[in-house]
Design a protein around this motif. Structure first.
Motif, short mmCIF file in Angstrom:
data_model
loop_
_atom_site.label_atom_id
_atom_site.label_comp_id
_atom_site.label_asym_id
_atom_site.label_seq_id
_atom_site.Cartn_x
_atom_site.Cartn_y
_atom_site.Cartn_z
N GLN A 78 -9.10 -10.74 -12.88
CA GLN A 78 -7.73 -11.28 -12.97
C GLN A 78 -7.72 -12.76 -13.36
OE1 GLN A 78 -8.33 -9.49 -9.57
NE2 GLN A 78 -8.27 -7.85 -11.07
N PRO A 153 -3.59 -6.81 -10.16
CA PRO A 153 -4.92 -6.22 -9.96
C PRO A 153 -4.84 -4.72 -9.73
CG PRO A 153 -4.22 -7.38 -7.98
CD PRO A 153 -3.16 -7.64 -9.00
N ASP A 154 -5.85 -3.98 -10.20
CA ASP A 154 -5.91 -2.54 -9.97
C ASP A 154 -6.12 -2.25 -8.48
OD1 ASP A 154 -5.66 -1.99 -12.65
OD2 ASP A 154 -7.83 -1.94 -13.01
N GLY A 155 -5.58 -1.13 -8.02
CA GLY A 155 -5.81 -0.69 -6.65
C GLY A 155 -4.84 -1.25 -5.63
N PRO A 157 -1.02 -0.80 -5.42
CA PRO A 157 0.25 -0.30 -5.93
C PRO A 157 1.46 -1.06 -5.39
CG PRO A 157 -0.71 1.24 -4.35
CD PRO A 157 -1.76 0.23 -4.67
#
Length: 359
Positions: A78, A153-155, A157
């Motif tokens: 990120q 960022p992923d993960g 939600p």
């Protein structure tokens, strides 16, 4: 000495009233005078906003602790250095404390009495930061890097909703304080808030790894001022913030549960022609930090110190200059007209977040 605590609820109630009584108006003016006086004399203020609850702050801190506990490799995904680290993650060891690079500030530190002098950092701050844009951005601007799209960022939600929810609440609190300060200074109610419209406001929590950097005296954020208009902090789970009031006295800040800390930034100093000075502060591991670390260990809680920080800005394309009566102030010539975005870029260059430009 303790900072005053201002409950914003009475102001919100009176300001929403279409026909306030003379007594209510007098009370409102008195509250506004207290806010402007505190920003002028101490550079800081503690507020209680009924719209910002301790539960809201905890929800935000819980998510940010989970994020900062992820691996450095994950967090670097990120990172956006090409955007001056003004969105996404800033790794530890990047941001340089202003006091390490500003010779004028170093001279001022020497004049501070020994017992009030700040800790001396050995290099860049050992803290991570995450920058998240809050609020609408201008369609056209000369400062595109300062108004970039946010990074998710992923993960996580719940990331956008949590960040926008807490960020918008803190901006609302800043706007009320800005209104009250303007009234207290004898300016129009919207003198500051009109300039904040579509500003590059940043929800900017820091993450400091107390397992790695938890020894007494560690400097997480070296002695510095904030370059923006007003900074607001929710209560951290680990103490360590010191501020310097206008008299030069050093104070360890203790924010009561459910309250928020407001600090003056350089843009407010500019708009008031030096009537308000940008508040100097640092974050250091103290005895109280060590006690909080031990409690967190016993309770099996996160050992990341997260600051719930938001930087409220003047719009990048708005002109910074002393307003109203401050235009005639004795120090007004020290604050020549300058676009807010131009000023921000100069400051970012000085602290190693943007390529060097002439200062």
């Amino acid at each position: 000495m303790d900072l005053p605590v201002v409950d914003l609820a009475p102001y919100l109630e009176i300001a929403a009233c279409s026909d306030p009584t003379a007594e209510e108006e007098a009370h409102l003016r008195s509250m506004c005078a207290a806010v402007s006086a505190s920003l002028r004399d101490t550079g800081a203020l503690i507020v209680k906003d009924p719209r910002c609850t301790a539960q809201d702050n905890d929800r935000f801190l819980d998510m940010m602790e989970s994020y900062f506990e992820r691996s450095d490799e994950f967090k670097r995904l990120q990172e956006r250095p090409q955007l001056h680290y003004q969105v996404g993650a800033t790794p530890e060891g990047i941001e340089v404390p202003r006091s390490l690079v500003d010779e004028e500030m170093q001279e001022k530190i020497k004049k501070i009495p020994k017992e009030y002098q700040p800790a001396t950092p050995s290099g860049p701050d050992p803290k991570w930061r995450y920058m998240w844009r809050v609020g609408p951005r201008p369609l056209n601007t000369c400062f595109k890097e300062l108004n970039a799209e946010p990074v998710i960022p992923d993960g996580f939600p719940e990331w956008k909703e949590t960040m926008d929810f807490w960020g918008s609440k803190m901006i609302s609190a800043i706007e009320v304080v800005a209104e009250m300060a303007a009234i207290g200074f004898g300016l129009s109610k919207d003198a500051f808030t009109s300039l904040m419209n579509q500003g590059p406001h940043l929800l900017a929590p820091t993450g400091s790894d107390l397992k790695k950097h938890g020894s007494e005296g560690t400097v997480f954020a070296g002695f510095h001022y904030d370059l923006n208009f007003l900074t607001i902090h929710g209560r951290s789970r680990f103490p360590g913030l010191n501020i310097w009031v206008r008299s030069g006295q050093k104070m360890e800040v203790k924010v009561p549960l459910g309250c928020l800390l407001i600090q003056t930034g350089k843009q407010l100093e500019w708009l008031t022609g030096g009537e308000c000075l940008a508040g100097m502060h640092e974050v250091v591991v103290t005895n109280r930090t060590l006690e909080a670390i031990e409690r967190a260990r016993q309770e099996n809680r996160s050992l990341w110190r997260v600051s719930s920080t938001l930087f409220g800005h003047i719009a990048s394309d708005a002109l910074l200059k002393p307003l109203g009566q401050f235009e005639e102030g004795p120090l007004a010539s020290n604050y020549p007209p300058m676009y807010a975005g131009e000023y921000v870029e100069q400051e970012l260059s000085a602290i190693n977040l943007k390529g060097k430009i002439g200062l």
